[in-house]
Design a protein around this motif. Structure first.
Motif, PDB file in Angstrom:
ATOM      1  N   PRO A 125       0.831  -1.210   0.000  1.00 19.97           N
ATOM      2  CA  PRO A 125       0.000   0.000   0.000  1.00 19.97           C
ATOM      3  C   PRO A 125       0.863   1.257   0.000  1.00 19.97           C
ATOM      4  O   PRO A 125       1.892   1.321   0.671  1.00 19.97           O
ATOM      5  N   VAL A 126       0.431   2.244  -0.757  1.00 18.81           N
ATOM      6  CA  VAL A 126       1.184   3.492  -0.871  1.00 18.81           C
ATOM      7  C   VAL A 126       1.406   4.122   0.502  1.00 18.81           C
ATOM      8  O   VAL A 126       2.465   4.699   0.769  1.00 18.81           O
ATOM      9  N   ALA A 127       0.428   3.980   1.390  1.00 15.96           N
ATOM     10  CA  ALA A 127       0.540   4.590   2.720  1.00 15.96           C
ATOM     11  C   ALA A 127       1.711   4.030   3.513  1.00 15.96           C
ATOM     12  O   ALA A 127       2.185   4.671   4.452  1.00 15.96           O
ATOM     13  N   GLN A 128       2.204   2.844   3.155  1.00 11.15           N
ATOM     14  CA  GLN A 128       3.321   2.234   3.873  1.00 11.15           C
ATOM     15  C   GLN A 128       4.682   2.631   3.305  1.00 11.15           C
ATOM     16  O   GLN A 128       5.716   2.205   3.816  1.00 11.15           O
ATOM     17  N   VAL A 129       4.685   3.422   2.251  1.00 12.76           N
ATOM     18  CA  VAL A 129       5.930   3.829   1.604  1.00 12.76           C
ATOM     19  C   VAL A 129       6.179   5.306   1.894  1.00 12.76           C
ATOM     20  O   VAL A 129       5.324   6.137   1.616  1.00 12.76           O
ATOM     21  N   PRO A 130       7.340   5.648   2.478  1.00  9.14           N
ATOM     22  CA  PRO A 130       7.635   7.071   2.701  1.00  9.14           C
ATOM     23  C   PRO A 130       7.520   7.842   1.385  1.00  9.14           C
ATOM     24  O   PRO A 130       7.921   7.352   0.324  1.00  9.14           O
ATOM     25  N   GLU A 131       6.975   9.036   1.450  1.00 14.08           N
ATOM     26  CA  GLU A 131       6.672   9.799   0.228  1.00 14.08           C
ATOM     27  C   GLU A 131       7.883   9.974  -0.678  1.00 14.08           C
ATOM     28  O   GLU A 131       7.781   9.851  -1.902  1.00 14.08           O
ATOM     29  N   GLU A 132       9.049  10.219  -0.079  1.00 14.26           N
ATOM     30  CA  GLU A 132      10.233  10.462  -0.896  1.00 14.26           C
ATOM     31  C   GLU A 132      10.740   9.199  -1.600  1.00 14.26           C
ATOM     32  O   GLU A 132      11.539   9.282  -2.536  1.00 14.26           O
ATOM     33  N   TRP A 133      10.254   8.006  -1.156  1.00 15.23           N
ATOM     34  CA  TRP A 133      10.657   6.748  -1.775  1.00 15.23           C
ATOM     35  C   TRP A 133       9.649   6.248  -2.808  1.00 15.23           C
ATOM     36  O   TRP A 133       9.876   5.222  -3.440  1.00 15.23           O
ATOM     37  N   ASP A 135       7.738   6.029  -6.276  1.00 13.98           N
ATOM     38  CA  ASP A 135       8.036   6.246  -7.705  1.00 13.98           C
ATOM     39  C   ASP A 135       9.520   6.330  -8.028  1.00 13.98           C
ATOM     40  O   ASP A 135       9.906   6.916  -9.047  1.00 13.98           O
ATOM     41  N   VAL A 136      10.386   5.765  -7.184  1.00 14.08           N
ATOM     42  CA  VAL A 136      11.811   5.753  -7.529  1.00 14.08           C
ATOM     43  C   VAL A 136      12.274   4.348  -7.938  1.00 14.08           C
ATOM     44  O   VAL A 136      13.379   4.189  -8.447  1.00 14.08           O
ATOM     45  N   GLY A 137      11.427   3.354  -7.712  1.00 14.12           N
ATOM     46  CA  GLY A 137      11.762   1.993  -8.138  1.00 14.12           C
ATOM     47  C   GLY A 137      11.626   1.851  -9.647  1.00 14.12           C
ATOM     48  O   GLY A 137      11.104   2.731 -10.344  1.00 14.12           O
ATOM     49  N   LEU A 138      12.103   0.746 -10.169  1.00 14.29           N
ATOM     50  CA  LEU A 138      12.043   0.500 -11.609  1.00 14.29           C
ATOM     51  C   LEU A 138      11.776  -0.981 -11.865  1.00 14.29           C
ATOM     52  O   LEU A 138      12.502  -1.847 -11.376  1.00 14.29           O
ATOM     53  N   ILE A 139      10.713  -1.251 -12.582  1.00 11.97           N
ATOM     54  CA  ILE A 139      10.433  -2.598 -13.072  1.00 11.97           C
ATOM     55  C   ILE A 139      10.217  -2.461 -14.570  1.00 11.97           C
ATOM     56  O   ILE A 139       9.306  -1.765 -15.012  1.00 11.97           O
ATOM     57  N   THR A 140      11.074  -3.075 -15.340  1.00 12.81           N
ATOM     58  CA  THR A 140      10.985  -2.897 -16.786  1.00 12.81           C
ATOM     59  C   THR A 140      11.312  -4.203 -17.498  1.00 12.81           C
ATOM     60  O   THR A 140      12.093  -5.017 -17.004  1.00 12.81           O
ATOM     61  N   THR A 141      10.690  -4.397 -18.637  1.00 15.22           N
ATOM     62  CA  THR A 141      10.958  -5.556 -19.478  1.00 15.22           C
ATOM     63  C   THR A 141      11.114  -5.082 -20.911  1.00 15.22           C
ATOM     64  O   THR A 141      10.306  -4.285 -21.397  1.00 15.22           O
ATOM     65  N   SER A 142      12.149  -5.547 -21.578  1.00 19.09           N
ATOM     66  CA  SER A 142      12.365  -5.252 -22.998  1.00 19.09           C
ATOM     67  C   SER A 142      12.588  -6.562 -23.730  1.00 19.09           C
ATOM     68  O   SER A 142      13.185  -7.492 -23.191  1.00 19.09           O
ATOM     69  N   TYR A 143      12.104  -6.620 -24.950  1.00 20.89           N
ATOM     70  CA  TYR A 143      12.321  -7.795 -25.789  1.00 20.89           C
ATOM     71  C   TYR A 143      13.190  -7.384 -26.971  1.00 20.89           C
ATOM     72  O   TYR A 143      12.874  -6.428 -27.682  1.00 20.89           O
ATOM     73  N   LEU A 144      14.304  -8.079 -27.139  1.00 22.23           N
ATOM     74  CA  LEU A 144      15.276  -7.747 -28.170  1.00 22.23           C
ATOM     75  C   LEU A 144      15.514  -8.958 -29.063  1.00 22.23           C
ATOM     76  O   LEU A 144      15.273 -10.096 -28.668  1.00 22.23           O
TER      77      LEU A 144
END
Length: 198
Positions: A125-133, A135-144
């Motif tokens: 839940p967003v409420a459990q994440v400090p505000e400054e932390w 949207d700084v994570g990254l989950i990405t997938t690319s197909y090459l």
């Protein structure tokens, strides 16, 4: 750039010692959270301290974990992972049936727990994440579409980057740090996975 991190290939004895879901969990917790005692680990996984001490001794006997020097007492020992990386052989690489079975247990449990950690991050839940932390994570997938030479080159570049970042930030103790997970995956898909573009 040369890889300066020590790397250990698990021998048959170490692989078999690790081939238990709870021991894989202990190994992962020490990696994620740093040094722990049998009591603190027991609280994290819902086991007794006595049971946890047994599993810790089994892991230590094969050098998978080690006692923290100068910390703790005879009654309360602290445990940590040795420095460097560990190479887990896949089931197909193990020579004997028992080694293959142990490799299958370790690999399956490692990735099951890794997936649980990822899903816990996604579903937190967003409420459990400090505000400054937020949207700084990254989950990405690319197909090459790569040749084997290109894939080898990309793999080496990713390893070099991860080694460099790991060395830069390992063990730092500055204000406002949080433990983070840095993951990289690069693997070939089955040959029938690619569809021609229309």
């Amino acid at each position: 750039m040369t890889n300066t991190r020590e790397s250990r290939n698990l021998d048959a004895g170490a692989l078999k010692a690790l081939a238990h879901p709870l021991r894989v969990r202990i190994f992962n917790l020490l990696s994620e959270r740093g040094a722990q005692t049998a009591s603190s680990l027991a609280a994290l996984v819902g086991e007794t301290s006595g049971s946890m001490s047994y599993h810790l001794r089994a892991l230590a006997a094969h050098g998978l974990i080690q006692e923290v020097e100068g910390r703790g007492t005879a009654r309360e020992r602290w445990w940590e992972l040795p420095k460097g990386s560990v190479y887990l052989p896949g089931p197909g690489e193990s020579q004997t049936p028992s080694n293959r079975a142990a490799a299958q247990i370790v690999t399956s449990e490692f990735f099951r727990q890794r997936h649980e950690t990822l899903m816990a991050y996604i579903e937190r839940p967003v409420a459990q994440v400090p505000e400054e932390w937020r949207d700084v994570g990254l989950i990405t997938t690319s197909y090459l579409d790569l040749t084997i030479e290109q894939m080898t080159e990309v793999s080496a570049e990713l390893r070099e980057f991860i080694d460099r970042v790991t060395e830069r930030y390992r063990g730092q103790s500055v204000p406002d740090t949080h433990r983070v997970s840095l993951r990289a995956e690069l693997f070939d898909l089955p040959t029938d996975a690619r569809t021609e573009e229309s």
